[in-house]
Scaffold this motif. Sequence first.
Motif: not given
Lengths: 704, 491
Positions: A53-54, A57-58, A61, A65, A88, A92, B392, B420, B439
């Motif tokens: 999961f970690v 999520e990375l 993200i 970007l 995202g 969750l 995380p 959530v 940005m």
Amino acid sequence: MVLIISGIGTLIFIYAGGYLQGDPRIGRFYVMILIFMAAMLGVVLADSLLLLFVFWELTSISSFLLIGFNHESEQSRRSAQQALLVTGSGGLALLAGLILLATAGGSWQISVLLHQQTAVTTSPLYLPALILILLGAFTKSAQFPFHFWLPNAMAAPTPVSAYLHSATMVKAGVYLLARLHPVLGGTGEWFYGLVIVGGITAVLGGYLSWWQTDLKRIMAYSTVSALGVLVLLLGIGTKIAVEAAMLFLLVHSLYKGGLFMAAGAIDHETGTRNVRRLAGLARQMPFVFVGITLASLSMAGIPPLLGFIGKELIYEATLEPETAVWQLLLTALALLTNIFLVAASGVIVIKPFLGQPNEDTVQPHHPAGLSLWLGPLLLGLLSLGLGLFSNSTLVAKWLLQPAATAVYGHDLVLKLGLWHGLTPMLLLSGVTIAAGAGVWWLHERWRQGVMAVDAALAPRLGPEALYDRGFDGLLRLADWLTVRVQDGFLRHYLLWIVGTTVVLVGTALLRGKTAVMPSQDLIPGPNEILLTLVILGAAWMVVQADSRLAAVAGLGVIGYSMALIFILYGAPDLAMTQFSVETLTVILFVLVLYKLPTFETKDSTPTRLRNVVVSLLVGAMMTGLVLAANAIPASTHVTDFYSENSYVLAKGHNIVNVILVDFRGLDTMVEITVLSVAAVGVYALIHTRKQQQETAVEERRSES
Amino acid sequence: MEFVTPTINILIVLPVLLVAGGGALLMLLELFMAEERVKQWAPTLAIIVLALAFLQTIGLWGQTHTTFTPEGSSPMVILDNFATFLNVIFLLTGFFTVLISVNYLPRVGLNRSEYYMLMLFSLSGMMLMGMANDLILVFLALEVLSIPLYILAGLSRPRPESEESAMKYFFLGAFSSAIFVFGIALTYGATGSTALPAVLAGVSNGGALALAGVAMMLVGFGFKVAAAPFHMWTPDVYEGAPTVVTAFMSVGAKVGGFAAMLRVFVSAFGSLGQTWVPAVAVIAAITLIIGNVVAIVQPNIKRMLAYSSIAHAGYILMAVAASVNSPDGVSAALFYMFAYLFTNLGAFAIAIAAERKLGEGVMLDDYKGLAKRSPLLALAMAYFMLSLTGIPPTGGFSGKFFVFRATLEAGLVWLAVVGVITSVVSGYYYLRVVYLMYMYDGEGELHTKPALLTAVALTVLATLVLGLLPGAWYEITKQAALQGLQVLAGG
């Protein structure tokens, strides 16, 4: 999967070097894409659900970007945000689902969970866990109705689209489903959930792809479609379906990565991705042409490319289910999807590369450099090569068989080949190619009509419109709450606090159910009735008063009447206290009010009505509390103690006095001390204020 | 009549005494020393006092003591791992607050010597909140905690915003305190005692009166921790108060409220869980929704962080609601607060660095282009924002993970879903800060002094450690949670 990630990743690296040549931010780009690559490898290699999961999520993200890389443009900022919000939130949901799964299976290790299928599927937590995990996977892999973020994410630089949004990140959802198939699969819920969603996505994606004019959007929708097919296959979950899914995963990564890179090369050299403005590129960009042709042929499923084998297997899988209805339905879905994909490949290749250039078309500025064509060409050749040698040990045994085995949960032997004889699958392939060609033939003519229909429907029905409306609604709700609830007026804040207290205490009283009616001796006599009337009258006066002083006077009347009631019930000391407190309050009020201006405006009638209702509710709450207190027998041991010991121990007749100066003497002393300190403080404050005023006066004098 | 002295073990309350004594010492110093000298020495003195108290507190870890035991009754003060853990949180809060205040106060012209004194007094109240084993002491601690804060909120007098915030905070605070005392009185009426063990014993037979008492105390605690719909003061006060005070309040007062709330609700009112858990769960959900949704449209970073702090109260309330039916509820709440302490104070530290003058440079637009001017601080801020969102590897993520897990364990699936969804919404406004920093282009200087940088570095480090190694720390909170309740149940 690892092979796909690192292999295509390397090609993307070389390719991005050419694509972003001269861009000052290329360093940042490399960093971000490396982060993503690491995260993606983490997702695939993690054995712990939490770790998975970690990394999951990375990837979201870093994808955010990367999509927002061209952050000067409003469009790419919006797309980045949309992608992040959709994936995202799915992430969750996934977290919640994974927690439930771990609870049901009793472990966070995937390797342990793989043996817990019965425990998990029979657990009461199975359904919520499944739904939440599917939500996570569907949002990530752009399944209907969350598919809309992917085409919008095409605002990202093309290397990103090629890597993240076709080959790797969007596959994370499929990967997760494949990984958890041995644990969660094999149930009706799994089958229906995946087949329905995957089926809709596959057809919808295909349908949306062929009439787009932007190269990258065509590819994005065909990616959506391919992802739908993958989910569909995993939903069927039979041996052949799993094999087909694994093969198709590889096929799709190869050809879509190539297509995107080719599209990027075209964009880079000509400055447009609009298929209607491109023509005759074959001569200017021969290597790109070869690459994109091979990739498109693979997408269309033309032998002898790997895509053909993939398609054969898909048909085989859809023809497998027991009941004829499902057989028919699934095959029809697959057929329809593939027809669209064939048409889309036609759109991508034929006109831009082979068409006759006219005055509308754009010519490339210069031929594409090595780094730009190497990727697409290599991937195209790979599709061809693997297709030709598909029955070799390398492809079947080493690459796909272990993957399919892991997903299926049991050992299986995989056989691939180009020619299986005249089978229903071959027939279907033929139909596909013919119909696809037909759709392509007509696409110019149909496009206008389809676009018109879409323009009419999408703003109202599309999930993206829903997302937009939800988003606007959220902002409006936030604004509304700020203005309405958070208006800065102390009295309104107070109103909320009081109101909530009434609700909470009221609920408590109702649930307690111990409130009783007052006993007989509490039936009021004439005096009490008279005083009650006086209190009611005074309350009316307070509400109606035009000046503050009158209102305070009314309050005073209420207070004194209360004191009289205390006297009637034989509590003169209480009455005395009430008298003095009331007097003091009135005096203080008057002193303060003296300085304030008179009422300028009165509240409107609705406001006053609301206040009346709240006041009545508070009154009702207090009544309820008194009744509830009355229901509890008073504890007398303290009373008994004082009445027995007041004279014996403290030699005093007045119990109240004895308590104050003897039993609780220390308390009294401390209280007096506190009061004196407070008085000193107040005096000091008044004194400083006076001094300040005097100095101010003097200053003014000296100034003048 | 013989005078019975209650047994007192000074050692137990020594950390509190040290902190309060430090405050009193500062007050006295003013009489004997020149004001300038006092101002110069006050931060150092505060740090020394906090460090001493910290050492003493750490030394008490793993021990359980009770003291101030009146004859024939339960002890007023209890020091167990629960209280010790919370004391660590409070002392760290004080420590970081001093670090971020040292240079800020003179810079914005607020260097009043009473600042550190009031802060220490308030801290001593917070510490007592966790140690109180009697409702009367809870109330006393609550007031000791609150009154200095009322004054601190108005520290930048005669700025109208500051005065208004102090005024609002005081009025509403006094009002909710009154409701709280009323709740204590009703509980006393229903159970015949204010000592928590006796309340626990009698509350099940307390009937409607006991329930009403619980409801009113819920209002009082709800106000202190800024839960909706008792949250209205928060944005106004957070915005108006000097930023360092806001930072202190957003962690200290909140954790203080939860410290007592956990002890009172989970242990003393535990048997009434069927009644209050739904209420707390609903309040948690409303808090989550209001906090996270309204934060989206705030243009001012202090207001945004105010709503964010409301939202975080919602997450902790989730854990409180879960703590009756899940063994992980209390420890999840403790872990969450521990992580929140570092993340939030770190974020505030950067907000303070970016504040140019009093009340200037606090708009979100002022953060544009921060990444270019100060890449490291911008990175730290981005990290804090990720942690607040719960992404995380940050302490904020670990905290949310434990809270969600506890909520699901307790069977409050719908509440977990609300949590959530609102977390997703929160991403919008937290990441907007990141977005503005990276940005856009902008100008404006940052005030970075060694003390502030130390605070930022330490909070980043702690958030990272809690994000990477949550397991070990969770074990500690687990110990802190279990003992706190066992002792009470037995006592």
